[in-house]
Design an enzyme around this catalytic site. Sequence first.
Site, PDB file in Angstrom:
ATOM      1  CG  ASP A 146      28.352  26.703  24.544  1.00 58.49           C
ATOM      2  OD1 ASP A 146      28.286  27.635  24.109  1.00 58.49           O
ATOM      3  OD2 ASP A 146      29.832  26.462  25.400  1.00 58.49           O
ATOM      4  CG  ASP A 163      30.377  33.952  25.312  1.00 58.03           C
ATOM      5  OD1 ASP A 163      29.030  34.387  24.656  1.00 58.03           O
ATOM      6  OD2 ASP A 163      30.626  33.092  25.587  1.00 58.03           O
TER       7      ASP A 163
HETATM    8  C1  9PG Z   1      33.390  30.035  27.542  1.00 56.49           C
HETATM    9  C2  9PG Z   1      32.143  29.716  27.152  1.00 56.49           C
HETATM   10  C3  9PG Z   1      33.129  29.994  25.522  1.00 56.49           C
HETATM   11  C4  9PG Z   1      32.141  29.585  24.846  1.00 56.49           C
HETATM   12  C5  9PG Z   1      30.550  29.650  24.646  1.00 56.49           C
HETATM   13  C6  9PG Z   1      29.966  29.886  25.851  1.00 56.49           C
HETATM   14  O1  9PG Z   1      24.298  28.635  29.837  1.00 56.49           O
HETATM   15  N1  9PG Z   1      25.832  27.810  30.431  1.00 56.49           N
HETATM   16  O2  9PG Z   1      26.018  27.745  31.256  1.00 56.49           O
HETATM   17  C7  9PG Z   1      26.437  28.411  29.579  1.00 56.49           C
HETATM   18  C8  9PG Z   1      28.124  28.643  30.206  1.00 56.49           C
HETATM   19  C9  9PG Z   1      28.488  29.335  28.963  1.00 56.49           C
HETATM   20  C10 9PG Z   1      28.530  29.083  27.683  1.00 56.49           C
HETATM   21  C11 9PG Z   1      27.462  28.569  26.948  1.00 56.49           C
HETATM   22  C12 9PG Z   1      26.357  28.724  28.127  1.00 56.49           C
HETATM   23  O3  9PG Z   1      29.576  29.281  27.035  1.00 56.49           O
HETATM   24  O4  9PG Z   1      29.779  29.497  24.109  1.00 56.49           O
HETATM   25  O5  9PG Z   1      31.655  28.951  23.973  1.00 56.49           O
HETATM   26  O6  9PG Z   1      33.014  30.652  25.107  1.00 56.49           O
HETATM   27  O7  9PG Z   1      31.590  30.679  26.954  1.00 56.49           O
HETATM   28  O8  9PG Z   1      33.322  30.455  29.364  1.00 56.49           O
END
Ligand code: 9PG
Length: 498
Positions: A352, A291
Site C-alpha cells: 500500500d 483482497d
Molecule cells: C483494507 C486494505 C485496503 C488496501 C489493501 C489491504 O501488511 N498488512 O498489515 C496489511 C494490512 C492491510 C493492507 C495491506 C497490508 O491493505 O492493500 O488497499 O484494501 O487491505 O483492509
Amino acid sequence: MHKWTVNEAPQGLRVLISGFQSWSEAELRPLTDVQPCPGQGWRVEQGHDPGFPPSGEAGVWRSHTVLALVRADGSGWVGSVGDATRTFAQWEARAGAADVTVTCTLEGPEVPVTWEESGNVIATLEARATELGAAMGARTPAPLRVWCSWYSYYREVTLDAMLDNARLTREHGLDFDVFQLDDGFQTFLGDWEDPSSHFGGHARELPARLAELGFTAGLWLAPFLVQPQSRLFRDHPEWLLRGEDGAPLAFGNNWGGPYHALDTTHPGALAWIRELGRTVRGWGYTYLKIDFLYGATQPGVRHDPAVGRAEAYRMGLQAFRDGVGEDAFILACGAPLAQSIGLVDAMRTGPDVAPLWDEESRRVWLGDATGPSARNALHTALSRWYQHAWYQPDPDVAICRRELSLLNATEREAIAGMLDVIGGLRASSDPISMLDEEGLALLRRCLTVSTPDRPATLAAPYGDAVTHFTRGTFNLTDRAQDGLPAHGYRPRTGKEQP
Ligand code: 9PG
C-alpha cells in the site's frame, strides 16, 4: 528440482527478484546483500509465502516465478516458467565463493522451466513475461481510473462519504470511471451482507446512486477470509482450511487479531464463493477489488488432498470469477501474482501507498517492507514493471492532498512518476474537498492514462529497486544522487545522455 551453476563472481552481480504476492518485496540488489525476512511468523504469513519465505541470509535470494542475475553491462541470466496455473516456481540464487548456484523447485505439476544467459536482461525478462501472459490467457484491459475509499476514510467509511466524493468529482469534472467502496462497510469478514453500524446504510444501496452520477460501482471484499467472530465461521467450520491438528488455521494479524481462510478445494466453500460473487453483482457492482487472496494458499490440510496450493487458489479464484461473470472487472490484491493470470483484470503489484514516505522501524528493524508506505510501494511496483503482460498493474493510489499527509512535494511527484511509468490502473483516495487548485492539478495529471515504460538500465539503481526508466529516473535513497533529490523523480527532457 532444477539446478544450474553460474561461473561468475557473485560480487559483480545484482539479483532481481519478485516476492510471492502483491505486497511481498520485489527488488534489485547486490547478490551479496542479505535478503530481509520478517522475524515474526504472522508477518511472514501476511506478507510472504510461509512455504517458501525470503531467506534472511546474505547472498541467498529467493524469488517466485521469475529471477534474474544482472552484470554491470546489463547482460546476465533470466529464469522463467511456461505456466503458473497449478504450480509455484520457487527460485533461489545462492552466492558461493567464486560462483552462484541457481535452483528452481516446482510445487505442483511439472511445467517448462527456462534458465538462459542473455545479452540484455531487460529484453529477455520482458519477452518471457509476455510469453507466460499469452500462455495463460492474460486479460489486459484498458486502464481504469478509480476513486477508492481506503486511504482517507479507512474502516470509518460511510455511504455519505462515498456519495459526497462522487458528487464533488462530477462538479470538478475529474475523470474517474469507478467509485470503489473499500473495507469497513461490513460487520465481519465472511458476513458480507451485514452492514457495519457506522456505515449509515447498506452497500447494495450504492450502485444505483453512483450510476445516477455516471460512475461504475466498485466493492472491496476478502472473499477467502473468515473472521472468528463471523456467522460464517460458526455455521460452516467444515469449509475452513485446517492445520495438521485438525483445528481451523489462524494466521496473519489484522482486524484486531488472526483470521481464518476458506478451504477452496471444498465444494461447499466454492459454491459459497460463487454465490458471493453473484450476490454483489446482483447489488450492481461490476468492479470488484478482492483482497487478502493469499489466504487460500496457506500451507494446511485441505478437503481434497490431491490438490496443491496453487491449484487450490486458482479454484477459489475461478469460483469468484464464475459468480461475478466474465464481464466484471476484477482487481486482485494481496494475491499470488502469476497464479492469477487470465482470471483477473488487474493486480496490485506492490504494498500500500501511505501518506508518509517510509516506516523505518517496521521495514528495517522488523525486516518487513510489505507495510504501507510510499517508499515500499515504489520500490516493489517499479521492480515489477514487466508484469503489465500479465494483467493491468495497479501500483496503488496517488496522494495529491497536503492535509492529512506527511509527504512533501518531491514525494508526491515521485508517486505521480511511478503511475506514469507503470502505465496501469489509476487510483486516488483523496477527499475531493481537501484538494485546492494545486492538488486538483496534480490529481488530473495522475489520472492521465499512459502506456507502460521500460527500464533504461538495471546497472546502477538509486536504491535497491529498478529506478532508471526511459521516461525518467527515481531516487529511492535518502540522499541526493546526481542532483536528483532524495525520494525524487526526474522526467527525462530528451537533452541528457540516456
Ligand atoms: C483494507 C486494505 C485496503 C488496501 C489493501 C489491504 O501488511 N498488512 O498489515 C496489511 C494490512 C492491510 C493492507 C495491506 C497490508 O491493505 O492493500 O488497499 O484494501 O487491505 O483492509
